[in-house]
Design a protein around this motif. Structure first.
Motif, PDB file in Angstrom:
ATOM      1  N   VAL A 111       0.846  -1.193   0.000  1.00 13.79           N
ATOM      2  CA  VAL A 111       0.000   0.000   0.000  1.00 13.79           C
ATOM      3  C   VAL A 111       0.885   1.247   0.000  1.00 13.79           C
ATOM      4  CG1 VAL A 111      -1.911  -1.147   1.197  1.00 13.79           C
ATOM      5  CG2 VAL A 111      -0.132  -0.024   2.524  1.00 13.79           C
ATOM      6  N   TRP A 112       0.267   2.395  -0.023  1.00 11.31           N
ATOM      7  CA  TRP A 112       1.007   3.658   0.020  1.00 11.31           C
ATOM      8  C   TRP A 112       1.296   4.033   1.477  1.00 11.31           C
ATOM      9  CZ3 TRP A 112      -1.307   7.544  -4.074  1.00 11.31           C
ATOM     10  CH2 TRP A 112      -1.177   6.989  -5.347  1.00 11.31           C
ATOM     11  N   ASN A 113       2.156   3.273   2.098  1.00  7.12           N
ATOM     12  CA  ASN A 113       2.522   3.514   3.492  1.00  7.12           C
ATOM     13  C   ASN A 113       4.000   3.865   3.655  1.00  7.12           C
ATOM     14  OD1 ASN A 113       3.409   0.972   2.750  1.00  7.12           O
ATOM     15  ND2 ASN A 113       2.892  -0.009   4.680  1.00  7.12           N
ATOM     16  N   GLY A 114       4.683   4.135   2.533  1.00  3.64           N
ATOM     17  CA  GLY A 114       6.100   4.479   2.594  1.00  3.64           C
ATOM     18  C   GLY A 114       7.009   3.292   2.820  1.00  3.64           C
ATOM     19  N   PHE A 115       6.463   2.087   2.753  1.00  5.67           N
ATOM     20  CA  PHE A 115       7.220   0.876   3.093  1.00  5.67           C
ATOM     21  C   PHE A 115       7.301  -0.060   1.896  1.00  5.67           C
ATOM     22  CE2 PHE A 115       7.277  -3.438   5.107  1.00  5.67           C
ATOM     23  CZ  PHE A 115       8.531  -3.342   5.682  1.00  5.67           C
ATOM     24  N   CYS A 116       8.505  -0.548   1.627  1.00  2.97           N
ATOM     25  CA  CYS A 116       8.725  -1.518   0.550  1.00  2.97           C
ATOM     26  C   CYS A 116       8.114  -1.020  -0.760  1.00  2.97           C
ATOM     27  CB  CYS A 116       8.170  -2.891   0.926  1.00  2.97           C
ATOM     28  SG  CYS A 116       9.101  -3.731   2.228  1.00  2.97           S
ATOM     29  N   GLU A 117       8.667   0.061  -1.277  1.00  8.30           N
ATOM     30  CA  GLU A 117       8.141   0.665  -2.502  1.00  8.30           C
ATOM     31  C   GLU A 117       8.818   0.144  -3.758  1.00  8.30           C
ATOM     32  OE1 GLU A 117       8.372   4.869  -1.750  1.00  8.30           O
ATOM     33  OE2 GLU A 117       6.460   4.864  -0.644  1.00  8.30           O
ATOM     34  N   THR A 118       9.632  -0.886  -3.635  1.00 10.34           N
ATOM     35  CA  THR A 118      10.159  -1.605  -4.791  1.00 10.34           C
ATOM     36  C   THR A 118       9.830  -3.087  -4.615  1.00 10.34           C
ATOM     37  OG1 THR A 118      12.348  -2.201  -3.893  1.00 10.34           O
ATOM     38  CG2 THR A 118      12.104   0.014  -4.868  1.00 10.34           C
ATOM     39  N   PRO A 119       9.688  -3.812  -5.707  1.00  6.78           N
ATOM     40  CA  PRO A 119       9.359  -5.242  -5.568  1.00  6.78           C
ATOM     41  C   PRO A 119      10.456  -6.024  -4.871  1.00  6.78           C
ATOM     42  CG  PRO A 119       9.845  -4.689  -7.864  1.00  6.78           C
ATOM     43  CD  PRO A 119       9.729  -3.398  -7.125  1.00  6.78           C
ATOM     44  N   GLU A 120      11.704  -5.575  -5.054  1.00 10.01           N
ATOM     45  CA  GLU A 120      12.818  -6.275  -4.411  1.00 10.01           C
ATOM     46  C   GLU A 120      12.749  -6.138  -2.890  1.00 10.01           C
ATOM     47  OE1 GLU A 120      13.673  -5.514  -8.570  1.00 10.01           O
ATOM     48  OE2 GLU A 120      13.177  -4.115  -6.943  1.00 10.01           O
ATOM     49  N   GLN A 121      12.353  -4.952  -2.413  1.00 13.55           N
ATOM     50  CA  GLN A 121      12.226  -4.762  -0.970  1.00 13.55           C
ATOM     51  C   GLN A 121      11.133  -5.651  -0.390  1.00 13.55           C
ATOM     52  OE1 GLN A 121      11.587  -0.466  -0.910  1.00 13.55           O
ATOM     53  NE2 GLN A 121      13.548  -0.156   0.116  1.00 13.55           N
ATOM     54  N   LEU A 122       9.979  -5.689  -1.059  1.00  6.80           N
ATOM     55  CA  LEU A 122       8.889  -6.531  -0.547  1.00  6.80           C
ATOM     56  C   LEU A 122       9.272  -7.999  -0.593  1.00  6.80           C
ATOM     57  CD1 LEU A 122       6.082  -6.757   0.599  1.00  6.80           C
ATOM     58  CD2 LEU A 122       5.152  -6.662  -1.720  1.00  6.80           C
ATOM     59  N   ARG A 123       9.936  -8.400  -1.662  1.00 10.06           N
ATOM     60  CA  ARG A 123      10.420  -9.785  -1.761  1.00 10.06           C
ATOM     61  C   ARG A 123      11.336 -10.112  -0.576  1.00 10.06           C
ATOM     62  NH1 ARG A 123      14.831 -10.070  -6.076  1.00 10.06           N
ATOM     63  NH2 ARG A 123      15.867  -8.992  -4.321  1.00 10.06           N
ATOM     64  N   ASP A 124      12.284  -9.227  -0.299  1.00 10.32           N
ATOM     65  CA  ASP A 124      13.259  -9.491   0.760  1.00 10.32           C
ATOM     66  C   ASP A 124      12.613  -9.447   2.145  1.00 10.32           C
ATOM     67  OD1 ASP A 124      15.101  -9.691  -1.266  1.00 10.32           O
ATOM     68  OD2 ASP A 124      16.049  -7.750  -0.891  1.00 10.32           O
ATOM     69  N   TYR A 125      11.612  -8.589   2.300  1.00 11.74           N
ATOM     70  CA  TYR A 125      10.895  -8.518   3.581  1.00 11.74           C
ATOM     71  C   TYR A 125      10.194  -9.846   3.868  1.00 11.74           C
ATOM     72  CZ  TYR A 125       7.184  -7.109   6.850  1.00 11.74           C
ATOM     73  OH  TYR A 125       6.319  -7.021   7.914  1.00 11.74           O
ATOM     74  N   ILE A 126       9.468 -10.355   2.885  1.00  9.34           N
ATOM     75  CA  ILE A 126       8.772 -11.633   3.062  1.00  9.34           C
ATOM     76  C   ILE A 126       9.775 -12.758   3.281  1.00  9.34           C
ATOM     77  CG2 ILE A 126       7.310 -13.340   1.890  1.00  9.34           C
ATOM     78  CD1 ILE A 126       5.866 -10.952   0.577  1.00  9.34           C
ATOM     79  N   ASP A 127      10.876 -12.717   2.552  1.00 12.04           N
ATOM     80  CA  ASP A 127      11.887 -13.765   2.691  1.00 12.04           C
ATOM     81  C   ASP A 127      12.565 -13.720   4.055  1.00 12.04           C
ATOM     82  OD1 ASP A 127      11.279 -14.612   0.181  1.00 12.04           O
ATOM     83  OD2 ASP A 127      13.128 -13.929  -0.770  1.00 12.04           O
ATOM     84  N   GLU A 128      12.701 -12.537   4.640  1.00 14.59           N
ATOM     85  CA  GLU A 128      13.315 -12.462   5.968  1.00 14.59           C
ATOM     86  C   GLU A 128      12.406 -13.087   7.026  1.00 14.59           C
ATOM     87  OE1 GLU A 128      15.081  -9.185   9.117  1.00 14.59           O
ATOM     88  OE2 GLU A 128      15.548  -9.000   6.992  1.00 14.59           O
ATOM     89  N   ILE A 129      11.099 -12.926   6.866  1.00 16.46           N
ATOM     90  CA  ILE A 129      10.180 -13.594   7.794  1.00 16.46           C
ATOM     91  C   ILE A 129      10.329 -15.106   7.653  1.00 16.46           C
ATOM     92  CG2 ILE A 129       7.764 -13.912   8.458  1.00 16.46           C
ATOM     93  CD1 ILE A 129       7.229 -11.102   7.335  1.00 16.46           C
ATOM     94  N   ASP A 130      10.506 -15.568   6.401  1.00 15.33           N
ATOM     95  CA  ASP A 130      10.896 -16.949   6.117  1.00 15.33           C
ATOM     96  C   ASP A 130       9.961 -17.962   6.775  1.00 15.33           C
ATOM     97  OD1 ASP A 130      12.412 -19.012   5.052  1.00 15.33           O
ATOM     98  OD2 ASP A 130      13.851 -19.028   6.711  1.00 15.33           O
ATOM     99  N   ASN A 131       8.672 -17.834   6.457  1.00 14.46           N
ATOM    100  CA  ASN A 131       7.697 -18.757   7.024  1.00 14.46           C
ATOM    101  C   ASN A 131       6.620 -19.046   5.985  1.00 14.46           C
ATOM    102  OD1 ASN A 131       5.147 -19.510   8.660  1.00 14.46           O
ATOM    103  ND2 ASN A 131       6.781 -19.620  10.183  1.00 14.46           N
ATOM    104  N   PRO A 132       6.258 -20.294   5.798  1.00 12.36           N
ATOM    105  CA  PRO A 132       5.275 -20.632   4.760  1.00 12.36           C
ATOM    106  C   PRO A 132       3.893 -20.058   5.019  1.00 12.36           C
ATOM    107  CG  PRO A 132       5.737 -22.541   6.140  1.00 12.36           C
ATOM    108  CD  PRO A 132       6.760 -21.509   6.489  1.00 12.36           C
ATOM    109  N   TRP A 133       3.642 -19.574   6.226  1.00 11.98           N
ATOM    110  CA  TRP A 133       2.330 -19.011   6.543  1.00 11.98           C
ATOM    111  C   TRP A 133       2.267 -17.509   6.306  1.00 11.98           C
ATOM    112  CZ3 TRP A 133      -1.501 -22.236   6.722  1.00 11.98           C
ATOM    113  CH2 TRP A 133      -1.219 -23.578   6.988  1.00 11.98           C
ATOM    114  N   VAL A 134       3.311 -16.954   5.700  1.00  9.67           N
ATOM    115  CA  VAL A 134       3.337 -15.529   5.353  1.00  9.67           C
ATOM    116  C   VAL A 134       3.594 -15.392   3.863  1.00  9.67           C
ATOM    117  CG1 VAL A 134       4.467 -13.301   5.725  1.00  9.67           C
ATOM    118  CG2 VAL A 134       4.173 -14.894   7.635  1.00  9.67           C
TER     119      VAL A 134
END
Length: 307
Positions: free
Chosen positions: A192-215
Motif C-alpha cells: 500500500v502507500w505507506n512508505g514501506f517496501c516501494e520496490t518489488p525487491e524490498q517486498l520480496r526481501d521482507y517476506i523472505d526475511e520472515i521466512d515462514n510458509p504461513w506468510v
C-alpha cells in the motif's frame, strides 16, 4: 599435488559451473516471454488464468444482513466472499449465509492495522496490534477462511522509519505464526502507500526475511503503478503472491479510474501471472455501490484478467 592449489581449482570449476547454471536459469523467463509473444503474434490462444472473484465487504451496498451480502454477490456471479475483523456479525451468521448460497469465505481483512500498527513506536500499541491480528486469525478460521490481509505498518517519521517498520512488524508477525499454522490461516502482506517496501525487491526481501510458509503477499495490482509497472512486481514476487487485490490507477484520475481505464497494462499483468503460474483469489478493491455497479466491476475483472 599441492592440496591448496587443487582446492582452488575445484573451487573455480564449481564457481564457473554455478555461474553457467545461473545464466541459463536467468535466460529461461526471457526466452519463455519471447516464445509466448511469438505465439500471440501468430494468433495462438493464451491460456486463461484460473481466478476466483470477490469484492471487499464494504463495497456491497443496500445489504442490511450478512445473508444479503452473500446473496447479492452470488446473484451477480462472484465466486466467494472476503470479510472483515473485527466485525459486528457472528461466525454463525457467516456460516449459515455461506451454506445457503454456496459461496465460500476465502479470507478477511484486519481492519485496525492502520491505526493500531505493528510498527508503532509505543510497545504497548504494538502489543495491541498483535492481539488484534491474533483475533483476526481466530475470526478467519471461525468464518471458514484461510487468510488475513495485513498492512504491517507505516513510515511515519523519525520514530517510525522504514527500518522500524521492517523490524518491529516482523517481531509482531512472528508472534502469531504458531496460531496461524495451527488453524491453517495465512498472514498476507498488502503493498500500500505507506512508505514501506516501494520496490518489488524490498517486498520480496521482507517476506523472505520472515521466512515462514504461513506468510506471503496479498498483491495489489493498482497500488504499485505509481512506483513501477505491476508486471515487474509480479515477476519479482513470483510464488510469494497468494492473492490479488484488483484496482486500476492513473496519473490523471488516481484511484477514481475504473478497472481497465487506468495506467495498468493489463495484458502485461496477465502474461506475468501466467509466467508465475498464478491461480487463486482476486478481490476488487474499488468504490462500492449497488447491484448494477458491482456487476460492472465483475465484468471489468473478466475483461482485464480473463481476456
Amino acid at each position: 599435488m599441492n592440496v591448496a592449489a587443487s582446492n582452488r581449482r575445484n573451487f573455480l570449476r564449481q564457481a564457473t559451473t554455478a555461474a553457467a547454471i545461473a545464466a541459463i536459469g536467468s535466460a529461461v523467463p526471457s526466452a519463455a516471454r519471447e516464445s509466448a509473444a511469438a505465439q500471440r503474434a501468430a494468433g495462438a490462444p493464451s491460456e486463461q488464468l484460473q481466478l476466483y472473484k470477490a469484492v471487499k465487504w464494504g463495497m456491497i451496498e443496500n445489504a442490511p444482513t450478512v445473508l444479503d451480502h452473500f446473496q447479492i454477490c452470488k446473484e451477480i456471479g462472484y465466486d466467494g466472499m472476503e470479510l472483515i475483523s473485527p466485525a459486528d456479525f457472528s461466525a454463525e451468521e457467516v456460516r449459515k449465509a455461506s451454506d445457503a448460497t454456496g459461496l465460500p469465505v476465502h479470507g478477511l481483512v484486519d481492519m485496525k492495522h492502520w491505526d493500531v500498527r505493528l510498527s508503532d513506536p509505543d510497545a504497548k500499541v504494538r502489543d495491541e496490534g498483535v492481539a488484534i491480528l491474533r483475533q483476526a486469525i481466530l475470526d478467519c478460521h471461525a468464518f471458514g477462511g484461510f487468510s488475513v490481509l495485513l498492512v504491517p505498518g507505516r513510515v511515519n517519521g523519525a520514530d517510525e522509519n522504514h527500518d522500524h517498520v521492517w523490524q518491529r512488524s516482523i517481531v509482531g508477525i512472528r508472534q502469531v505464526l504458531p496460531l496461524a499454522s495451527k488453524l491453517g490461516v495465512r498472514v498476507l502482506i498488502e503493498n500500500v502507500w505507506n512508505g514501506f517496501c516501494e520496490t518489488p525487491e524490498q517486498l520480496r526481501d521482507y517476506i523472505d526475511e520472515i521466512d515462514n510458509p504461513w506468510v506471503g503477499s496479498y498483491f495489489d495490482i493498482g497500488n504499485v503503478v505509481k512506483f513501477s509497472p505491476s508486471e515487474n512486481w509480479i515477476r519479482t514476487l513470483g510464488s510469494r503472491i497468494v492473492k490479488l487485490d484488483v484496482k486500476d490507477w492513473s496519473t490523471t484520475k488516481g484511484f477514481d479510474a475504473k478497472i481497465g481505464e487506468g495506467d495498468v497494462n493489463w495484458a502485461a499483468v496477465r502474461e506475468a501471472l501466467r509466467e508465475i503460474k498464478f491461480s487463486g483469489w482476486c478481490t476488487a478493491e474499488v468504490a462500492g455501490g449497488d447491484r448494477e455497479w458491482l456487476a460492472d466491476v465483475s465484468k471489468r475483472m473478466d475483461q482485464t484478467l480473463l481476456a
